[in-house]
Design an enzyme around this catalytic site. Sequence first.
Site, PDB file in Angstrom:
ATOM      1  N   HIS A  49       0.862  -1.180   0.000  1.00  0.00           N
ATOM      2  CA  HIS A  49       0.000   0.000   0.000  1.00  0.00           C
ATOM      3  C   HIS A  49       0.904   1.238   0.000  1.00  0.00           C
ATOM      4  O   HIS A  49       0.733   2.125  -0.813  1.00  0.00           O
ATOM      5  CB  HIS A  49      -0.930  -0.019   1.218  1.00  0.00           C
ATOM      6  CG  HIS A  49      -1.857   1.160   1.304  1.00  0.00           C
ATOM      7  ND1 HIS A  49      -2.897   1.231   2.189  1.00  0.00           N
ATOM      8  CD2 HIS A  49      -1.892   2.327   0.612  1.00  0.00           C
ATOM      9  CE1 HIS A  49      -3.537   2.394   2.032  1.00  0.00           C
ATOM     10  NE2 HIS A  49      -2.941   3.075   1.091  1.00  0.00           N
ATOM     11  N   GLN A 100       0.606   7.929  -3.406  1.00  0.00           N
ATOM     12  CA  GLN A 100       1.465   7.557  -2.276  1.00  0.00           C
ATOM     13  C   GLN A 100       2.714   8.440  -2.198  1.00  0.00           C
ATOM     14  O   GLN A 100       3.148   8.830  -1.117  1.00  0.00           O
ATOM     15  CB  GLN A 100       1.860   6.071  -2.362  1.00  0.00           C
ATOM     16  CG  GLN A 100       0.683   5.148  -2.095  1.00  0.00           C
ATOM     17  CD  GLN A 100       0.157   5.290  -0.671  1.00  0.00           C
ATOM     18  OE1 GLN A 100       0.883   5.166   0.311  1.00  0.00           O
ATOM     19  NE2 GLN A 100      -1.142   5.571  -0.535  1.00  0.00           N
ATOM     20  N   HIS A 104       2.779  10.618   1.069  1.00  0.00           N
ATOM     21  CA  HIS A 104       3.716  10.085   2.076  1.00  0.00           C
ATOM     22  C   HIS A 104       5.184  10.266   1.697  1.00  0.00           C
ATOM     23  O   HIS A 104       5.996  10.660   2.525  1.00  0.00           O
ATOM     24  CB  HIS A 104       3.430   8.605   2.328  1.00  0.00           C
ATOM     25  CG  HIS A 104       2.025   8.338   2.773  1.00  0.00           C
ATOM     26  ND1 HIS A 104       1.590   8.627   4.042  1.00  0.00           N
ATOM     27  CD2 HIS A 104       0.955   7.848   2.104  1.00  0.00           C
ATOM     28  CE1 HIS A 104       0.301   8.306   4.149  1.00  0.00           C
ATOM     29  NE2 HIS A 104      -0.108   7.833   2.987  1.00  0.00           N
TER      30      HIS A 104
END
Length: 228
Positions: A49, A100, A104
């Site tokens: 993920h 992502q 992040h």
Amino acid sequence: MKVFIWFLFFLPIVYAAEPYDYFQLVLQWPPTVCHGTCTRPVQQNFTIHGLWPSNSTKPELPINCSPSPFNPALIKDLKPRLDKCWPNLTGENEDFWKNQWETHGTCSEDTYSEHGYFSKALTLKKNVDILGYLDNGGIKPLPPKVVYRKSEISDVIEHGGHKFSGTGHKPRLWCSGDNELLEISVCYDLHLVLMDCPPTLLNYQINMCNETVGYYPFPPPPASSGSS
Ligand SMILES: *[C@@H]1O[C@H](CO)[C@@H](O)[C@H](O)[C@H]1NC(C)=O
Ligand SMILES: *[C@@H]1O[C@H](CO)[C@@H](O)[C@H](O)[C@H]1NC(C)=O
Ligand SMILES: *[C@@H]1O[C@H](CO)[C@@H](O)[C@H](O)[C@H]1NC(C)=O
Ligand SMILES: *[C@@H]1O[C@H](CO)[C@@H](O)[C@H](O)[C@H]1NC(C)=O
């Protein structure tokens, strides 16, 4: 003029600060994430993920730390491995990677460039075989549906089974609302050495598994369509 100088002075400091002190590698279990609705074939394994810079004093994550846009050209060489290990279960893989990276990856950009971020995540994933640890401990996603104790799942990931050892460290399990195993976080220090996930993460109530966790199988492959 004064304002301008202050601006120059603070900007690099803002981007140089590390709002994190450990990483979570978050692995998803596609049968639960998809809930029978995914149409894209993926390997029958945990898939990535994300790799999330995290703060051990609180469960909320630093996000969207810098405006560096995702550039797919920079990770072209990693694409075959990313397609396999980091698929978007519902759409374009690159949309998932972009999301992502921007959410992040930009938070650890002081240490890992876009290429470094994706290649580290792939390496970490390669070195933790959650599916294998669970299988080795007798925890298998057998049809139709098997339920295990949460502590059994965590213990096997940490300590291994009869054949080989686990990660040696406490993972964090994430469950869907009906207590199906959704994701597993494995935690790393800033040198990307495995560590126990911190108590703030283990005790975080969001998507907390209760004592009984469903570990459900991949759906059977579609029946082949007769003679050709
Ligand atoms: C983690 O969050 C706390 C509380 O917001 C903050 O004071 C601390 O600086 C953060 N840790 C790091 C490593 O940035
Ligand atoms: C997967 O791709 C779809 C469309 O390509 C996109 O809307 C969705 O946000 C992506 N999923 C994730 C988890 O990023
Ligand atoms: C699942 O992925 C791990 C790497 O994380 C790999 O070692 C293992 O062989 C894979 N298992 C299967 C059944 O593909
Ligand atoms: C755990 O969750 C399942 C599914 O939601 C539920 O049936 C069960 O009663 C719960 N168990 C406990 C101990 O809360």
